[in-house]
Design a protein around this motif. Structure first.
Motif, PDB file in Angstrom:
ATOM      1  N   VAL A  49     -44.348   6.814  69.971  1.00 37.69           N
ATOM      2  CA  VAL A  49     -45.394   6.155  70.748  1.00 37.69           C
ATOM      3  C   VAL A  49     -46.433   7.217  71.089  1.00 37.69           C
ATOM      4  CG1 VAL A  49     -45.957   4.914  72.868  1.00 37.69           C
ATOM      5  CG2 VAL A  49     -43.780   4.477  71.705  1.00 37.69           C
ATOM      6  N   SER A  50     -47.701   6.960  70.772  1.00 35.39           N
ATOM      7  CA  SER A  50     -48.788   7.907  71.017  1.00 35.39           C
ATOM      8  C   SER A  50     -49.793   7.279  71.963  1.00 35.39           C
ATOM      9  CB  SER A  50     -49.484   8.282  69.701  1.00 35.39           C
ATOM     10  OG  SER A  50     -48.569   8.820  68.762  1.00 35.39           O
ATOM     11  N   VAL A  51     -50.156   8.016  73.012  1.00 33.64           N
ATOM     12  CA  VAL A  51     -51.128   7.539  73.989  1.00 33.64           C
ATOM     13  C   VAL A  51     -52.180   8.631  74.191  1.00 33.64           C
ATOM     14  CG1 VAL A  51     -51.496   6.560  76.269  1.00 33.64           C
ATOM     15  CG2 VAL A  51     -49.276   6.256  75.148  1.00 33.64           C
ATOM     16  N   GLU A  90     -33.222  11.721  75.860  1.00 39.65           N
ATOM     17  CA  GLU A  90     -33.395  10.378  75.294  1.00 39.65           C
ATOM     18  C   GLU A  90     -34.728  10.221  74.586  1.00 39.65           C
ATOM     19  OE1 GLU A  90     -31.300   7.276  78.306  1.00 39.65           O
ATOM     20  OE2 GLU A  90     -32.929   8.471  79.164  1.00 39.65           O
ATOM     21  N   ALA A  91     -35.729  10.951  75.055  1.00 40.56           N
ATOM     22  CA  ALA A  91     -37.080  10.743  74.535  1.00 40.56           C
ATOM     23  C   ALA A  91     -37.814  12.077  74.446  1.00 40.56           C
ATOM     24  CB  ALA A  91     -37.846   9.772  75.426  1.00 40.56           C
ATOM     25  N   THR A  92     -37.773  12.694  73.272  1.00 37.85           N
ATOM     26  CA  THR A  92     -38.504  13.932  73.060  1.00 37.85           C
ATOM     27  C   THR A  92     -39.998  13.665  73.210  1.00 37.85           C
ATOM     28  OG1 THR A  92     -36.809  14.646  71.481  1.00 37.85           O
ATOM     29  CG2 THR A  92     -38.936  15.795  71.430  1.00 37.85           C
ATOM     30  N   ARG A  93     -40.694  14.516  73.985  1.00 31.08           N
ATOM     31  CA  ARG A  93     -42.115  14.292  74.218  1.00 31.08           C
ATOM     32  C   ARG A  93     -42.905  15.584  74.045  1.00 31.08           C
ATOM     33  NH1 ARG A  93     -40.422  13.365  79.609  1.00 31.08           N
ATOM     34  NH2 ARG A  93     -39.007  11.892  78.604  1.00 31.08           N
ATOM     35  N   VAL A  94     -44.203  15.434  73.704  1.00 33.39           N
ATOM     36  CA  VAL A  94     -45.055  16.590  73.478  1.00 33.39           C
ATOM     37  C   VAL A  94     -46.515  16.190  73.701  1.00 33.39           C
ATOM     38  CG1 VAL A  94     -45.310  16.098  71.005  1.00 33.39           C
ATOM     39  CG2 VAL A  94     -45.596  18.448  71.838  1.00 33.39           C
ATOM     40  N   ILE A  95     -47.317  17.122  74.201  1.00 33.45           N
ATOM     41  CA  ILE A  95     -48.768  16.952  74.206  1.00 33.45           C
ATOM     42  C   ILE A  95     -49.281  17.579  72.911  1.00 33.45           C
ATOM     43  CG2 ILE A  95     -50.939  17.618  75.303  1.00 33.45           C
ATOM     44  CD1 ILE A  95     -49.552  17.443  77.978  1.00 33.45           C
ATOM     45  N   ALA A 295     -63.531  18.720  78.678  1.00 32.41           N
ATOM     46  CA  ALA A 295     -62.996  18.555  77.326  1.00 32.41           C
ATOM     47  C   ALA A 295     -61.469  18.580  77.326  1.00 32.41           C
ATOM     48  CB  ALA A 295     -63.541  19.648  76.413  1.00 32.41           C
ATOM     49  N   ASN A 296     -60.899  19.409  78.194  1.00 30.31           N
ATOM     50  CA  ASN A 296     -59.447  19.558  78.214  1.00 30.31           C
ATOM     51  C   ASN A 296     -58.754  18.615  79.183  1.00 30.31           C
ATOM     52  OD1 ASN A 296     -59.063  21.700  76.262  1.00 30.31           O
ATOM     53  ND2 ASN A 296     -60.178  22.989  77.701  1.00 30.31           N
ATOM     54  N   SER A 297     -59.497  17.638  79.701  1.00 34.23           N
ATOM     55  CA  SER A 297     -58.865  16.598  80.519  1.00 34.23           C
ATOM     56  C   SER A 297     -58.449  15.401  79.677  1.00 34.23           C
ATOM     57  CB  SER A 297     -59.821  16.132  81.629  1.00 34.23           C
ATOM     58  OG  SER A 297     -60.936  15.446  81.088  1.00 34.23           O
ATOM     59  N   TYR A 298     -58.656  15.504  78.354  1.00 33.41           N
ATOM     60  CA  TYR A 298     -58.227  14.475  77.404  1.00 33.41           C
ATOM     61  C   TYR A 298     -56.922  14.935  76.747  1.00 33.41           C
ATOM     62  CZ  TYR A 298     -62.912  12.410  77.766  1.00 33.41           C
ATOM     63  OH  TYR A 298     -64.066  11.832  78.224  1.00 33.41           O
ATOM     64  N   TYR A 299     -55.940  14.055  76.707  1.00 32.72           N
ATOM     65  CA  TYR A 299     -54.611  14.419  76.212  1.00 32.72           C
ATOM     66  C   TYR A 299     -54.111  13.398  75.196  1.00 32.72           C
ATOM     67  CZ  TYR A 299     -54.642  17.298  80.442  1.00 32.72           C
ATOM     68  OH  TYR A 299     -54.984  18.190  81.422  1.00 32.72           O
ATOM     69  N   LEU A 300     -53.459  13.918  74.151  1.00 31.71           N
ATOM     70  CA  LEU A 300     -52.716  13.068  73.219  1.00 31.71           C
ATOM     71  C   LEU A 300     -51.238  13.287  73.510  1.00 31.71           C
ATOM     72  CD1 LEU A 300     -52.505  11.150  70.829  1.00 31.71           C
ATOM     73  CD2 LEU A 300     -52.644  13.137  69.298  1.00 31.71           C
ATOM     74  N   PHE A 301     -50.639  12.338  74.221  1.00 31.16           N
ATOM     75  CA  PHE A 301     -49.244  12.444  74.646  1.00 31.16           C
ATOM     76  C   PHE A 301     -48.397  11.586  73.711  1.00 31.16           C
ATOM     77  CE2 PHE A 301     -45.453  11.603  77.087  1.00 31.16           C
ATOM     78  CZ  PHE A 301     -45.240  12.783  77.784  1.00 31.16           C
ATOM     79  N   GLU A 302     -47.351  12.198  73.138  1.00 35.52           N
ATOM     80  CA  GLU A 302     -46.503  11.477  72.189  1.00 35.52           C
ATOM     81  C   GLU A 302     -45.031  11.684  72.544  1.00 35.52           C
ATOM     82  OE1 GLU A 302     -48.809  11.319  68.077  1.00 35.52           O
ATOM     83  OE2 GLU A 302     -48.353  13.391  68.612  1.00 35.52           O
TER      84      GLU A 302
END
Length: 341
Positions: A49-51, A90-95, A295-302
């Motif tokens: 899941v990517s947000v 349960e849920a590996t996550r990364v920015i 610019a760095n307040s935008y994140y791709l969280f997966e």
């Protein structure tokens, strides 16, 4: 008639039931000091899941520097009565590096009217060159580009160099500016605001066509007020106010002939003022820092969800915490086709 004792017991029972009643919109966070705005989201088999989102505080200031440790995830599927905490096991996550989906673009607009060319050109060029180095530096997880335009009294926004990430090309363009670049000593400040806003809107549209999400900063430098009177200040204000949310406006004023009120009104994100050329470099650096935060307040969280095919639509609760402030966002994802890795 009921006795006072009976009425007191009934009131106590009602209060107890009210206290025990579960809110319909149950959530792990009951208040929000940080605001998460989702720009895009998607699902990718086998279970990702990517947000893509932006984080700011309630005053609209960007929140940069977040890591995976700042986020807590909860899911609520069709078999869950409440949202359930997802552990990292349960849920590996990364920015993730968001260059694949996002571009941050910068428009530097320079007043090259007679007063600048005659009195502060060399210091302006030095400050603009340092601004290039700051903005095009390794900018977190987002790609950055910069273009430079200039104005005088003519009804035109002159291109010095189009959007690029090539610092050497930007430096060469800025260093090429000399006093002969303009023969019009007037200042079409409001026209420059109108035209740079349109340029920013066009850049957003261009990126959208290519499937890239983007934001644009517009930085306007001037040492005076609008003298050309081609456009009204109300037209400039309206252009800024009606610009898309992804366009951010900054102004830099030099000297004692500027109109602070006008520049603050145009520079909605921030306005800074230098009393003399000695302070100009610091002011450009200050704006560059604010742009970096933006610019760095935008994140791709997966993350990899434990939900599998057949579970359908589930709620995702994202909770962010930084320096004691907390925010929450609830969205949904579709686990159709999800299986083990």
């Amino acid at each position: 008639m009921k006795s006072p004792k009976y009425l007191m017991m009934l009131l106590a029972l009602i209060l107890t039931l009210a206290a025990c009643k579960k809110d319909k919109d149950s959530s792990p966070v009951k208040f929000s000091e940080l605001v998460i705005t989702i720009e895009e989201q998607y699902e990718t088999p086998p279970s990702r899941v990517s947000v893509f989102f932006r984080v700011e505080d309630t005053a609209g200031n960007p929140v940069s520097g977040l890591t995976e440790e700042n986020f807590t995830l909860f899911e609520q599927g069709r078999n869950d009565d409440n949202e359930l905490l997802l552990s990292k096991d349960e849920a590996t996550r990364v920015i993730s590096d968001n260059r694949q989906v996002f571009s941050y673009n910068n428009i530097l607009v320079l007043d090259l009217s007679g007063s600048v060319l005659n009195n502060s050109l060399e210091q302006l060029k030095a400050s603009a060159n340092n601004f290039v180095d700051d903005v095009i530096a390794v900018n977190g997880n987002s790609s950055a580009s910069l273009g430079v335009w200039w104005f005088n009294g003519r009804n035109e926004l002159h291109e010095l160099i189009d959007f690029t990430s090539d610092k050497d090309a930007l430096h060469e363009a800025i260093n090429s500016i000399d006093p002969s670049i303009s023969t019009d000593n007037s200042t079409d400040l409001f026209g420059a605001v109108l035209k740079s806003t349109q340029l920013a809107k066009s850049k957003l549209a261009e990126n959208e066509i290519t499937g890239i999400l983007s934001a644009v900063s517009v930085v306007v430098f001037t040492d005076g007020t609008d003298q050309a009177a081609r456009y009204s200040r109300e037209e400039a204000y309206t252009a800024v106010d009606n610009a898309p949310q992804g366009i951010h406006f900054y102004t830099i004023g030099l000297g004692n002939e500027i109109d602070d009120t006008v520049l603050k009104r145009i520079g909605k994100s921030s306005s800074v003022f230098a009393d003399d050329t000695a302070a100009l470099d610091q002011k450009f650096e200050e704006i560059a820092g604010l742009i970096s935060d933006e610019a760095n307040s935008y994140y791709l969280f997966e993350y990899c969800t434990p939900k599998r095919d057949g579970s359908g639509i589930s709620d995702l609760h994202m909770v962010v915490k930084k320096d004691g402030a907390i925010g929450r966002k609830i969205t949904q994802f579709d686990a159709t086709g999800f299986e083990d890795d």
